[in-house]
Design a protein around this motif. Structure first.
Motif, PDB file in Angstrom:
ATOM      1  N   MET A 187      31.705  50.378  37.060  1.00 25.33           N
ATOM      2  CA  MET A 187      31.258  49.784  38.299  1.00 25.33           C
ATOM      3  C   MET A 187      30.412  50.809  39.052  1.00 25.33           C
ATOM      4  SD  MET A 187      32.639  46.859  37.951  1.00 25.33           S
ATOM      5  CE  MET A 187      31.863  46.262  39.399  1.00 25.33           C
ATOM      6  N   LEU A 188      29.418  50.333  39.737  1.00 27.85           N
ATOM      7  CA  LEU A 188      28.520  51.209  40.478  1.00 27.85           C
ATOM      8  C   LEU A 188      28.744  51.096  41.976  1.00 27.85           C
ATOM      9  CD1 LEU A 188      25.205  50.498  38.553  1.00 27.85           C
ATOM     10  CD2 LEU A 188      26.692  52.480  38.318  1.00 27.85           C
ATOM     11  N   HIS A 189      28.522  52.174  42.669  1.00 26.28           N
ATOM     12  CA  HIS A 189      28.488  52.249  44.129  1.00 26.28           C
ATOM     13  C   HIS A 189      29.733  51.648  44.776  1.00 26.28           C
ATOM     14  CE1 HIS A 189      24.504  53.693  43.380  1.00 26.28           C
ATOM     15  NE2 HIS A 189      24.195  52.561  42.764  1.00 26.28           N
ATOM     16  N   ASP A 190      29.568  50.674  45.684  1.00 21.87           N
ATOM     17  CA  ASP A 190      30.695  50.115  46.441  1.00 21.87           C
ATOM     18  C   ASP A 190      31.156  48.774  45.863  1.00 21.87           C
ATOM     19  OD1 ASP A 190      28.506  48.602  47.174  1.00 21.87           O
ATOM     20  OD2 ASP A 190      29.119  48.423  49.261  1.00 21.87           O
ATOM     21  N   ARG A 191      30.955  48.570  44.575  1.00 18.01           N
ATOM     22  CA  ARG A 191      31.297  47.295  43.943  1.00 18.01           C
ATOM     23  C   ARG A 191      32.740  47.272  43.461  1.00 18.01           C
ATOM     24  NH1 ARG A 191      26.512  46.762  45.390  1.00 18.01           N
ATOM     25  NH2 ARG A 191      25.016  45.374  44.431  1.00 18.01           N
ATOM     26  N   LEU A 192      33.320  46.067  43.473  1.00 18.93           N
ATOM     27  CA  LEU A 192      34.678  45.820  42.980  1.00 18.93           C
ATOM     28  C   LEU A 192      34.614  44.696  41.958  1.00 18.93           C
ATOM     29  CD1 LEU A 192      36.391  45.453  46.436  1.00 18.93           C
ATOM     30  CD2 LEU A 192      36.651  47.406  44.947  1.00 18.93           C
ATOM     31  N   LEU A 193      35.423  44.790  40.932  1.00 17.53           N
ATOM     32  CA  LEU A 193      35.587  43.704  39.983  1.00 17.53           C
ATOM     33  C   LEU A 193      37.008  43.192  40.173  1.00 17.53           C
ATOM     34  CD1 LEU A 193      33.972  42.313  37.699  1.00 17.53           C
ATOM     35  CD2 LEU A 193      35.248  43.741  36.101  1.00 17.53           C
ATOM     36  N   VAL A 194      37.151  41.913  40.485  1.00 17.22           N
ATOM     37  CA  VAL A 194      38.464  41.350  40.785  1.00 17.22           C
ATOM     38  C   VAL A 194      38.725  40.127  39.920  1.00 17.22           C
ATOM     39  CG1 VAL A 194      38.438  42.200  43.155  1.00 17.22           C
ATOM     40  CG2 VAL A 194      37.607  39.905  42.678  1.00 17.22           C
ATOM     41  N   LYS A 195      40.007  39.843  39.733  1.00 14.81           N
ATOM     42  CA  LYS A 195      40.430  38.652  38.996  1.00 14.81           C
ATOM     43  C   LYS A 195      41.138  37.749  40.002  1.00 14.81           C
ATOM     44  CE  LYS A 195      42.746  37.120  34.898  1.00 14.81           C
ATOM     45  NZ  LYS A 195      43.392  37.515  33.653  1.00 14.81           N
ATOM     46  N   ALA A 196      40.612  36.532  40.157  1.00 15.03           N
ATOM     47  CA  ALA A 196      41.135  35.598  41.161  1.00 15.03           C
ATOM     48  C   ALA A 196      42.558  35.166  40.831  1.00 15.03           C
ATOM     49  CB  ALA A 196      40.226  34.379  41.265  1.00 15.03           C
ATOM     50  N   ASP A 197      43.382  35.018  41.880  1.00 14.38           N
ATOM     51  CA  ASP A 197      44.739  34.492  41.748  1.00 14.38           C
ATOM     52  C   ASP A 197      44.657  32.979  41.674  1.00 14.38           C
ATOM     53  OD1 ASP A 197      45.615  37.054  42.050  1.00 14.38           O
ATOM     54  OD2 ASP A 197      46.397  36.787  44.063  1.00 14.38           O
ATOM     55  N   GLY A 198      45.113  32.375  40.602  1.00 11.35           N
ATOM     56  CA  GLY A 198      45.187  30.926  40.476  1.00 11.35           C
ATOM     57  C   GLY A 198      43.976  30.181  40.966  1.00 11.35           C
ATOM     58  N   GLU A 199      43.169  29.711  40.071  1.00  9.03           N
ATOM     59  CA  GLU A 199      41.977  28.969  40.449  1.00  9.03           C
ATOM     60  C   GLU A 199      42.361  27.676  41.145  1.00  9.03           C
ATOM     61  OE1 GLU A 199      38.754  29.928  40.240  1.00  9.03           O
ATOM     62  OE2 GLU A 199      39.633  31.826  39.697  1.00  9.03           O
ATOM     63  N   GLY A 200      41.418  27.111  41.887  1.00  9.21           N
ATOM     64  CA  GLY A 200      41.667  25.949  42.720  1.00  9.21           C
ATOM     65  C   GLY A 200      42.056  24.699  41.968  1.00  9.21           C
ATOM     66  N   GLY A 201      43.301  24.508  41.799  1.00 12.53           N
ATOM     67  CA  GLY A 201      43.818  23.275  41.235  1.00 12.53           C
ATOM     68  C   GLY A 201      44.617  22.560  42.305  1.00 12.53           C
ATOM     69  N   GLU A 202      45.579  21.772  41.882  1.00 16.40           N
ATOM     70  CA  GLU A 202      46.434  21.111  42.862  1.00 16.40           C
ATOM     71  C   GLU A 202      47.294  22.144  43.568  1.00 16.40           C
ATOM     72  OE1 GLU A 202      48.713  18.182  40.820  1.00 16.40           O
ATOM     73  OE2 GLU A 202      47.099  16.725  40.886  1.00 16.40           O
ATOM     74  N   ARG A 203      47.597  21.889  44.835  1.00 13.82           N
ATOM     75  CA  ARG A 203      48.467  22.756  45.628  1.00 13.82           C
ATOM     76  C   ARG A 203      49.562  21.899  46.233  1.00 13.82           C
ATOM     77  NH1 ARG A 203      43.856  23.413  48.696  1.00 13.82           N
ATOM     78  NH2 ARG A 203      45.213  22.658  50.279  1.00 13.82           N
ATOM     79  N   ARG A 204      50.557  22.551  46.779  1.00 14.68           N
ATOM     80  CA  ARG A 204      51.624  21.849  47.491  1.00 14.68           C
ATOM     81  C   ARG A 204      51.671  22.350  48.927  1.00 14.68           C
ATOM     82  NH1 ARG A 204      55.083  18.618  44.891  1.00 14.68           N
ATOM     83  NH2 ARG A 204      55.056  18.717  42.633  1.00 14.68           N
ATOM     84  N   SER A 205      51.883  21.420  49.847  1.00 14.49           N
ATOM     85  CA  SER A 205      52.032  21.801  51.247  1.00 14.49           C
ATOM     86  C   SER A 205      53.432  22.364  51.447  1.00 14.49           C
ATOM     87  CB  SER A 205      51.815  20.590  52.149  1.00 14.49           C
ATOM     88  OG  SER A 205      52.892  19.689  52.010  1.00 14.49           O
ATOM     89  N   GLY A 206      53.692  22.886  52.645  1.00 13.95           N
ATOM     90  CA  GLY A 206      55.018  23.412  52.954  1.00 13.95           C
ATOM     91  C   GLY A 206      56.103  22.358  52.843  1.00 13.95           C
ATOM     92  N   GLY A 207      55.743  21.096  53.057  1.00 17.39           N
ATOM     93  CA  GLY A 207      56.701  19.994  52.964  1.00 17.39           C
ATOM     94  C   GLY A 207      56.823  19.409  51.573  1.00 17.39           C
TER      95      GLY A 207
END
Length: 98
Positions: free
Chosen positions: A1-21
């Motif tokens: 990686m160069l300079h101020d760059r970051l390589l990240v791995k996303a947590d759980g891609e946008g699929g179905e979610r559940r609300s608090g209820g």
């Protein structure tokens, strides 16, 4: 990686979610602007606040995706982060830097 760059791995891609209820929210539901968490897998030499393994909060609309060895990663600049969650902070602290 160069300079101020970051390589990240996303947590759980946008699929179905559940609300608090327990209500299932489909991936196609319209939502306001939402930030996402990711794990840092590589950092450039000029990155000051982030280390490997930290979780970072970023805006998924301002991302550049790259595929390496059949895995999808996100390339970010350190200044584009909103928060860092790290295990290395002292006890009694939240671990978030805003």
């Amino acid at each position: 990686m160069l300079h101020d760059r970051l390589l990240v791995k996303a947590d759980g891609e946008g699929g179905e979610r559940r609300s608090g209820g327990g209500i299932v929210i489909p991936a196609t539901a319209a939502m306001g602007k939402r930030l996402a968490w990711a794990e840092v897998v590589s950092v450039g030499q000029h990155v000051r606040q982030v280390q490997l393994g930290d979780r970072v909060l970023y805006d998924p609309e301002d991302k550049a995706e790259v595929e390496l060895q059949s895995h999808t990663y996100i390339l970010l600049r350190e200044r584009d982060l909103h928060a860092v969650a790290a295990q290395r902070v002292d006890d009694g602290s939240t671990g978030l830097y805003l």
